[in-house]
Design a protein around this motif. Structure first.
Motif, mmCIF file in Angstrom:
data_model
loop_
_atom_site.group_PDB
_atom_site.id
_atom_site.type_symbol
_atom_site.label_atom_id
_atom_site.label_comp_id
_atom_site.label_asym_id
_atom_site.label_seq_id
_atom_site.Cartn_x
_atom_site.Cartn_y
_atom_site.Cartn_z
ATOM 1 N N TYR A 376 55.868 40.238 56.079
ATOM 2 C CA TYR A 376 57.189 39.615 56.172
ATOM 3 C C TYR A 376 57.824 39.822 57.545
ATOM 4 C CZ TYR A 376 56.664 38.947 51.174
ATOM 5 O OH TYR A 376 56.204 38.545 49.949
ATOM 6 N N HIS A 377 56.984 40.040 58.558
ATOM 7 C CA HIS A 377 57.547 40.375 59.870
ATOM 8 C C HIS A 377 57.369 39.298 60.925
ATOM 9 C CE1 HIS A 377 58.489 44.218 58.279
ATOM 10 N NE2 HIS A 377 57.233 44.401 57.910
ATOM 11 N N ALA A 378 56.543 38.304 60.661
ATOM 12 C CA ALA A 378 56.379 37.227 61.637
ATOM 13 C C ALA A 378 55.869 35.982 60.919
ATOM 14 C CB ALA A 378 55.386 37.621 62.727
ATOM 15 N N ALA A 379 56.235 34.830 61.463
ATOM 16 C CA ALA A 379 55.655 33.580 60.992
ATOM 17 C C ALA A 379 54.370 33.334 61.772
ATOM 18 C CB ALA A 379 56.640 32.430 61.220
ATOM 19 N N GLY A 380 53.430 32.644 61.160
ATOM 20 C CA GLY A 380 52.193 32.296 61.866
ATOM 21 C C GLY A 380 52.467 31.129 62.806
ATOM 22 N N LEU A 381 51.977 31.258 64.042
ATOM 23 C CA LEU A 381 52.144 30.181 65.015
ATOM 24 C C LEU A 381 50.781 29.608 65.359
ATOM 25 C CD1 LEU A 381 53.771 28.552 67.152
ATOM 26 C CD2 LEU A 381 53.401 30.464 68.718
ATOM 27 N N PHE A 382 50.640 28.310 65.225
ATOM 28 C CA PHE A 382 49.390 27.629 65.561
ATOM 29 C C PHE A 382 49.712 26.573 66.604
ATOM 30 C CE2 PHE A 382 49.219 29.091 61.238
ATOM 31 C CZ PHE A 382 47.928 29.561 61.061
ATOM 32 N N SER A 383 49.009 26.600 67.720
ATOM 33 C CA SER A 383 49.266 25.556 68.712
ATOM 34 C C SER A 383 48.033 25.286 69.555
ATOM 35 C CB SER A 383 50.435 25.948 69.613
ATOM 36 O OG SER A 383 50.664 24.923 70.559
ATOM 37 N N ASN A 384 47.911 24.040 69.964
ATOM 38 C CA ASN A 384 46.795 23.640 70.836
ATOM 39 C C ASN A 384 47.223 23.671 72.306
ATOM 40 O OD1 ASN A 384 48.631 21.586 70.782
ATOM 41 N ND2 ASN A 384 47.165 19.951 70.351
ATOM 42 N N ASN A 385 48.414 24.223 72.585
ATOM 43 C CA ASN A 385 48.971 24.139 73.936
ATOM 44 C C ASN A 385 49.504 25.517 74.347
ATOM 45 O OD1 ASN A 385 51.130 23.740 75.948
ATOM 46 N ND2 ASN A 385 50.608 21.579 75.715
ATOM 47 N N ASP A 386 48.877 26.113 75.378
ATOM 48 C CA ASP A 386 49.233 27.484 75.761
ATOM 49 C C ASP A 386 50.656 27.601 76.298
ATOM 50 O OD1 ASP A 386 46.772 28.233 74.975
ATOM 51 O OD2 ASP A 386 45.898 28.372 76.989
ATOM 52 N N GLU A 387 51.088 26.564 77.017
ATOM 53 C CA GLU A 387 52.436 26.612 77.585
ATOM 54 C C GLU A 387 53.475 26.586 76.457
ATOM 55 O OE1 GLU A 387 53.015 23.474 80.427
ATOM 56 O OE2 GLU A 387 55.127 24.041 80.651
ATOM 57 N N LEU A 388 53.247 25.695 75.499
ATOM 58 C CA LEU A 388 54.158 25.606 74.356
ATOM 59 C C LEU A 388 54.153 26.920 73.581
ATOM 60 C CD1 LEU A 388 55.993 23.923 72.500
ATOM 61 C CD2 LEU A 388 53.938 22.952 71.446
ATOM 62 N N THR A 389 52.976 27.495 73.404
ATOM 63 C CA THR A 389 52.867 28.789 72.711
ATOM 64 C C THR A 389 53.709 29.829 73.437
ATOM 65 O OG1 THR A 389 50.631 28.287 71.981
ATOM 66 C CG2 THR A 389 51.242 30.603 71.993
ATOM 67 N N ALA A 390 53.577 29.891 74.761
ATOM 68 C CA ALA A 390 54.318 30.897 75.536
ATOM 69 C C ALA A 390 55.822 30.684 75.404
ATOM 70 C CB ALA A 390 53.892 30.834 76.995
ATOM 71 N N GLN A 391 56.251 29.427 75.452
ATOM 72 C CA GLN A 391 57.693 29.150 75.335
ATOM 73 C C GLN A 391 58.220 29.559 73.956
ATOM 74 O OE1 GLN A 391 57.632 24.952 76.089
ATOM 75 N NE2 GLN A 391 57.403 25.212 78.303
ATOM 76 N N LEU A 392 57.458 29.234 72.915
ATOM 77 C CA LEU A 392 57.906 29.577 71.563
ATOM 78 C C LEU A 392 57.898 31.092 71.353
ATOM 79 C CD1 LEU A 392 56.207 26.677 69.583
ATOM 80 C CD2 LEU A 392 58.666 27.096 69.770
ATOM 81 N N LEU A 393 56.881 31.774 71.897
ATOM 82 C CA LEU A 393 56.837 33.232 71.749
ATOM 83 C C LEU A 393 58.009 33.882 72.481
ATOM 84 C CD1 LEU A 393 53.022 34.040 72.094
ATOM 85 C CD2 LEU A 393 54.441 34.110 70.020
#
Ligand code: BES
Ligand code: ZN
Ligand code: ZN
Length: 488
Positions: A376-393
């Protein structure tokens, strides 16, 4: 409760909160506090360590109350929010009508989480209790919150208060929607909320009713709806900033299952009542649309919410049935309880075909598997785009609405290969369930180059101080607003 800002060094509220981080200067800070309030510095240092959420109440002879509030060693934005939410929730019944918070020693950045924490603490879960508890003094119209900042922080603090108020109000409505039982919250309720919000804040909302859904060929949504006495809706909201033709286009898709029985693959009864919350993705999308419009963010935002109940009756889709979808792909329904990915297939498909967003993000209370993986401590993040992943993180860290990346490798594609249709909705294996669900969704993004999927099953409805059962968190709104504000 009204909020005002002051730069006066001695605000006159009946209760004063002094937040204190656990830094090397703690002894000095406490010495200053001791002389300001006529206390013995040695005793104060002995009794107050500024641990996270530690609070010490000092009664003043003239009747005023002063709380020292510990922030621990690393007072990030979410620490500020939680510390204030915790204190105000615990002290709710004892707060005076006027409360002051001394933020004069801090940057204006902390104002937003402080206001959000204080507003959130006033949340009341008791929507359907007949003897409504009286609001306490502070959390009434007459309540007054005074925030004390220095002159140079005044402008930024004022903006932070406005932003926090915009988020807090929408967030509270989303908590109410999430916590609403399914006999008070139907797909039409979500549609009506979106329509009213669009009218109020000047963005467009189109709702497809069942006939329009049939006409559009949203077959996957219709298939999940088959067992329900209530018709489905397909909500399309669009906010365009004024005079910004080059604004980035962001598409948000949210799962709007207003109750998930599992369908014919019915769920066990023990925790089924929690499935009134299976529209957490929809709440995040609708809430973000409203806040973005209120704040007039410079992004072109499109929100899509396919919504239905997942019910059981003689018409319901059965395991093994093969259904169609908006993009024309056929789906073998192995398990009718994996319905979220089915309605999202049409939400994503409609989004990419009709809007071609620069960034595509979906949110869904999609799998129990993500809870087994991340708790219950994090949502799973799935992305095909490293830049988008970094921004969301980055936004996840900033807001404390945590995400953690999981893979989208093609090895997992095997799990959704069907013998009889283009793909199947469940691998049949008790492993990597959150990943194969994401691989399923990927098929309906038509290889969109900047797509992210968040599986928020463990985060949208959680244990909180507000109730004995899991209840709404509003997960995703603060995260997405931070993301949108920081878009390059
Ligand atoms: N709504 C559930 C996922 C869920 C579980 C949300 C727990 C919140 C808390 C989803 O529709 C579901 O039932 N998923 C199944 C999929 C399985 C049958 C492939 C699951 O995860 O068990
Ligand atoms: Zn389900
Ligand atoms: Zn579901």
């Amino acid at each position: 409760m009204q909020i005002q800002l002051t730069t006066s060094p001695s605000p006159t509220a009946d209760t004063l909160i002094i937040p204190i981080p656990q830094t090397d200067e703690l002894a000095d800070i406490l010495n200053t506090v001791a002389s300001r309030f006529n206390l013995n510095a040695t005793v104060l240092q002995h009794d107050f360590k500024a641990d996270l959420k530690e609070s010490l109440l000092l009664y003043q002879p003239e009747g005023r109350k002063v709380y020292l509030l510990g922030l621990g060693k690393q007072p990030t934005a979410i620490v500020w929010l939680r510390a204030f939410r915790d204190l105000f929730f615990r002290q709710k019944a004892r707060l005076s009508q006027t409360v002051g918070v001394d933020l004069s020693g801090f940057d204006a950045d902390v104002v937003e989480p402080v206001v959000l924490g204080i507003r959130w603490a006033g949340y009341n879960l008791k929507l359907h209790i007949s003897d409504k508890p009286e609001s306490t003094d502070f959390y009434t119209e007459e309540g007054q919150l005074t925030i004390h900042v220095t002159d140079d922080q005044q402008l930024a603090a004022g903006q932070a208060i406005q932003r926090a108020e915009a988020i807090a109000d929408t967030h509270r409505q989303m908590l109410d929607l999430m916590n609403s039982p399914s006999n008070y919250k139907t797909p039409q309720t979500l549609a009506d909320w979106a329509t009213a919000s669009g009218e109020r804040y000047g963005y467009s909302v189109t709702v497809f009713d069942k006939a329009a859904i049939e006409q559009q060929g949203l077959h996957a949504l219709l298939s999940v709806n088959q067992g329900s006495a209530l018709p489905p809706v397909f909500i399309i909201a669009e906010y365009k900033p004024a005079n910004q033709p080059d604004a980035k286009k962001v598409g948000l898709v949210g799962k709007g299952i207003t109750f998930d029985t599992g369908g014919i693959s019915i769920k066990p009864s023990a925790n089924m009542h929690l499935m009134k919350s299976d529209m957490g993705g929809a709440a995040a999308v609708l809430g973000t649309m409203e806040v973005a419009a209120k704040l007039q963010l410079p992004v072109h935002l499109i929100g899509i919410v396919p919504s239905t109940e997942n019910m059981v009756d003689g018409q319901a889709t059965k395991p093994g049935d093969v259904i169609g979808s908006y993009l024309g792909k056929t789906i073998e329904v192995i398990d009718t309880d994996a319905e979220g990915r089915i309605i999202l297939a049409d939400g994503l498909g409609y989004m990419v075909r009709n809007f071609q967003p620069d960034v595509l993000i979906d949110l869904a209370t999609l799998t129990g598997s993500v809870i087994s993986t991340l708790g219950y401590h994090a949502a799973g993040l799935f992305s095909n785009n490293d830049e988008l992943t970094a921004q969301l993180l980055q936004s996840a860290r900033q807001t404390g609405e945590q995400l953690w990346p999981l893979p989208l490798w093609d090895e997992y594609k095997e799990d959704i290969k069907s013998d009889v249709a283009d793909l199947k909705n469940f691998s049949g294996k008790p492993m990597a369930g959150a990943i194969s669900a994401a691989k399923f969704l990927e098929v309906f993004t038509e290889s969109h180059p900047a797509w992210a999927h968040m599986d928020i099953a463990g985060m949208a409805f959680a244990d909180t101080e507000f109730g004995t059962q899991k209840n709404a968190t509003g997960f995703g709104i603060r995260l997405l607003i931070d993301f949108l504000r920081n878009l390059p």
